[in-house]
Design a protein around this motif. Sequence first.
Motif, PDB file in Angstrom:
ATOM      1  N   ILE A   1      37.543  67.029 -92.675  1.00 55.73           N
ATOM      2  CA  ILE A   1      38.208  67.149 -91.374  1.00 55.73           C
ATOM      3  C   ILE A   1      39.140  68.357 -91.363  1.00 55.73           C
ATOM      4  O   ILE A   1      39.141  69.165 -90.423  1.00 55.73           O
ATOM      5  CB  ILE A   1      38.988  65.856 -91.060  1.00 55.73           C
ATOM      6  CG1 ILE A   1      38.019  64.711 -90.758  1.00 55.73           C
ATOM      7  CG2 ILE A   1      39.939  66.069 -89.883  1.00 55.73           C
ATOM      8  CD1 ILE A   1      38.699  63.366 -90.626  1.00 55.73           C
ATOM      9  N   ASP A   2      39.945  68.489 -92.414  1.00 54.22           N
ATOM     10  CA  ASP A   2      40.872  69.619 -92.493  1.00 54.22           C
ATOM     11  C   ASP A   2      40.121  70.944 -92.471  1.00 54.22           C
ATOM     12  O   ASP A   2      40.541  71.902 -91.786  1.00 54.22           O
ATOM     13  CB  ASP A   2      41.718  69.522 -93.762  1.00 54.22           C
ATOM     14  CG  ASP A   2      42.728  68.384 -93.707  1.00 54.22           C
ATOM     15  OD1 ASP A   2      43.060  67.944 -92.593  1.00 54.22           O
ATOM     16  OD2 ASP A   2      43.174  67.934 -94.786  1.00 54.22           O
ATOM     17  N   ASP A   3      39.016  71.015 -93.203  1.00 56.52           N
ATOM     18  CA  ASP A   3      38.220  72.253 -93.226  1.00 56.52           C
ATOM     19  C   ASP A   3      37.655  72.575 -91.844  1.00 56.52           C
ATOM     20  O   ASP A   3      37.675  73.734 -91.402  1.00 56.52           O
ATOM     21  CB  ASP A   3      37.061  72.119 -94.225  1.00 56.52           C
ATOM     22  CG  ASP A   3      37.524  72.108 -95.667  1.00 56.52           C
ATOM     23  OD1 ASP A   3      38.693  72.456 -95.922  1.00 56.52           O
ATOM     24  OD2 ASP A   3      36.718  71.736 -96.551  1.00 56.52           O
ATOM     25  N   ALA A   4      37.145  71.552 -91.166  1.00 55.74           N
ATOM     26  CA  ALA A   4      36.542  71.769 -89.852  1.00 55.74           C
ATOM     27  C   ALA A   4      37.576  72.234 -88.840  1.00 55.74           C
ATOM     28  O   ALA A   4      37.308  73.146 -88.027  1.00 55.74           O
ATOM     29  CB  ALA A   4      35.867  70.491 -89.375  1.00 55.74           C
TER      30      ALA A   4
ATOM     31  N   PHE B   1      38.531  75.817 -89.469  1.00 56.97           N
ATOM     32  CA  PHE B   1      37.532  76.735 -88.943  1.00 56.97           C
ATOM     33  C   PHE B   1      37.636  76.846 -87.420  1.00 56.97           C
ATOM     34  O   PHE B   1      37.495  77.943 -86.857  1.00 56.97           O
ATOM     35  CB  PHE B   1      36.121  76.296 -89.325  1.00 56.97           C
ATOM     36  CG  PHE B   1      35.057  77.185 -88.752  1.00 56.97           C
ATOM     37  CD1 PHE B   1      34.773  78.415 -89.338  1.00 56.97           C
ATOM     38  CD2 PHE B   1      34.380  76.823 -87.595  1.00 56.97           C
ATOM     39  CE1 PHE B   1      33.824  79.257 -88.786  1.00 56.97           C
ATOM     40  CE2 PHE B   1      33.417  77.659 -87.049  1.00 56.97           C
ATOM     41  CZ  PHE B   1      33.138  78.883 -87.644  1.00 56.97           C
ATOM     42  N   ALA B   2      37.893  75.730 -86.754  1.00 53.81           N
ATOM     43  CA  ALA B   2      38.039  75.767 -85.291  1.00 53.81           C
ATOM     44  C   ALA B   2      39.195  76.678 -84.890  1.00 53.81           C
ATOM     45  O   ALA B   2      39.111  77.414 -83.897  1.00 53.81           O
ATOM     46  CB  ALA B   2      38.238  74.361 -84.749  1.00 53.81           C
ATOM     47  N   ASP B   3      40.270  76.664 -85.668  1.00 51.66           N
ATOM     48  CA  ASP B   3      41.396  77.564 -85.394  1.00 51.66           C
ATOM     49  C   ASP B   3      40.958  79.029 -85.504  1.00 51.66           C
ATOM     50  O   ASP B   3      41.356  79.886 -84.697  1.00 51.66           O
ATOM     51  CB  ASP B   3      42.540  77.298 -86.374  1.00 51.66           C
ATOM     52  CG  ASP B   3      43.339  76.053 -86.008  1.00 51.66           C
ATOM     53  OD1 ASP B   3      43.280  75.632 -84.840  1.00 51.66           O
ATOM     54  OD2 ASP B   3      44.029  75.517 -86.900  1.00 51.66           O
ATOM     55  N   LYS B   4      40.140  79.311 -86.514  1.00 52.84           N
ATOM     56  CA  LYS B   4      39.648  80.684 -86.674  1.00 52.84           C
ATOM     57  C   LYS B   4      38.767  81.074 -85.490  1.00 52.84           C
ATOM     58  O   LYS B   4      38.817  82.215 -85.008  1.00 52.84           O
ATOM     59  CB  LYS B   4      38.857  80.809 -87.977  1.00 52.84           C
ATOM     60  CG  LYS B   4      39.688  80.650 -89.231  1.00 52.84           C
ATOM     61  CD  LYS B   4      38.809  80.736 -90.481  1.00 52.84           C
ATOM     62  CE  LYS B   4      39.621  80.522 -91.754  1.00 52.84           C
ATOM     63  NZ  LYS B   4      38.754  80.551 -92.958  1.00 52.84           N
ATOM     64  N   LEU B   5      37.950  80.136 -85.041  1.00 53.26           N
ATOM     65  CA  LEU B   5      37.083  80.423 -83.902  1.00 53.26           C
ATOM     66  C   LEU B   5      37.905  80.711 -82.653  1.00 53.26           C
ATOM     67  O   LEU B   5      37.641  81.679 -81.925  1.00 53.26           O
ATOM     68  CB  LEU B   5      36.153  79.237 -83.660  1.00 53.26           C
ATOM     69  CG  LEU B   5      35.259  79.304 -82.413  1.00 53.26           C
ATOM     70  CD1 LEU B   5      34.302  80.485 -82.503  1.00 53.26           C
ATOM     71  CD2 LEU B   5      34.487  78.005 -82.233  1.00 53.26           C
TER      72      LEU B   5
END
Length: 511
Positions: A181-184, A187-191
């Motif tokens: 969950i933390d990884d996903a 990544f959403a923040d980077k997107l």
Amino acid sequence: MSDWTSGYVADINYTYGYYAELNPLRIALGFINAGIRPPKTINACELGFGQGISTNIHAAASQINWYGTDFNPHQAAFAQELSSISGADAKLYDDAFSDFCQRDNLPEFDYIGLHGIWSWISDENRAVIVDFIRRKLRVGGVLYISYNTQPGWAAMVPMRDLLAEYADTMSAQGAGTISRIDDAIAFADKLVAVNPEYCNANPQIKNRLAKIKQDNKNYVAHEYFNRDWEPMAFAKMARWLEPAKMDWACSARYADAIESIQLTNEQQALINNIPNPLFRQSVRDFCENRQFRTDYWVKGARRLSELDKDEMLGGLRVIMGVPRKDVQLKIAGRLGNFDLPSNIYTPLLEMLSSYQPVFVSELWQVAAEHGVGRSAFNSAIAILASKGIILPAQSDDDIAKVASKTGQLNRFLMSRSRSTTELSYLASPVTGGGIAVPLFHQFFLLASLEGGDDAKTLAAFTWRILASQNKCLLKEGKPISDENENLVELERQARDFLDERLPIYRALKII
């Protein structure tokens, strides 16, 4: 090896929430206001009960026979322990829906409840549930079902799918659900940071992601990271329930029926001119951009005349569940906050502030003496219930018969709260449901059960629990390190508890 989870998050337990809408005793007011005859509930079932807090509170606090299943054995074991401790004898299993729904030891049910489950299961499981409702919900029986809906969730569907895909395909193999969950989310923040057109077209996504980062991780796991996730439009929900012969009755949230605080005059005019009641709901969801529905459906609605409505409403018993001084003559709706007329509400609140059960017919007598009309009075009862100021009250006979079960359950839950902050509801034999009780109030209640009757004793009892765990109070966001300062603050809170809350807890027979 078969996947017994069917794609549902199982390595993280669900939260220990309580959901009042699952209480069958709440049905009567909603149905009467909708002009439908409410049923009497003898046998009830919850599908997907999570930790079983709601099921066990309702089983202990009423004479209803409860059944249910949750496929997670850890959760089912805790739920079974609660049932054993209260003596409610709820029949709770860890079966998959397909197995539970084919059991030959189940009665016909007057009530079946599903809180949130519908949005996170496969179509195969949905078909199993609809067939179960068709076969096992008796004529006149009620289905409570809550679920994520369109159009409010529409923009989030692609982002949720992306989060789940990242967790499945990009996270390190063998990583736990929390790590994935933390990884996903990272990544959403980077997107979002690279300004994708999707976020420009749907600016609310950034706020939704920010909220996800603040939410309880157990909740996030079950909300966003199951294999199946479908926010379903109301019309599609209705089509699913057609084979079970279900009629939509009303919302399980009383405030939804108060259109004047939820819809503009123009929206009300548009919706009320639509002859089809199901299509009216679909249009209303667009007007409100609704994200979540909590609905009662009934197998064969029996309509009430206006006289029947008034008589059945008068026969309901209610009790005030909050301190009188905390009641504000305002109600919040989608359109904002609205003032409530004191000439209608003040006489009712004065009568209710004895904190004893009263019949609605008695409240009507008071209202009539103050010149309040029938329509305004009926609306006032609905509004007081929607604000949680009044709660359903069982008969004295029913209260007496279940009080020992709620007492045993509450003592166990309060004892467990010495080591966890997740258990925040206790059972009331008066209301047949759960009452929110803050952590320190639970400690004060435990102290009262052991003979404490003054603020100093209650504070000392609570401080011993906190000190044993190397915990302390916060004041203005900062920890209080000095023991005497902790005791002073606890005494202040205990005095407020003794003056304002303990009388209500006793009236609700929490202890």
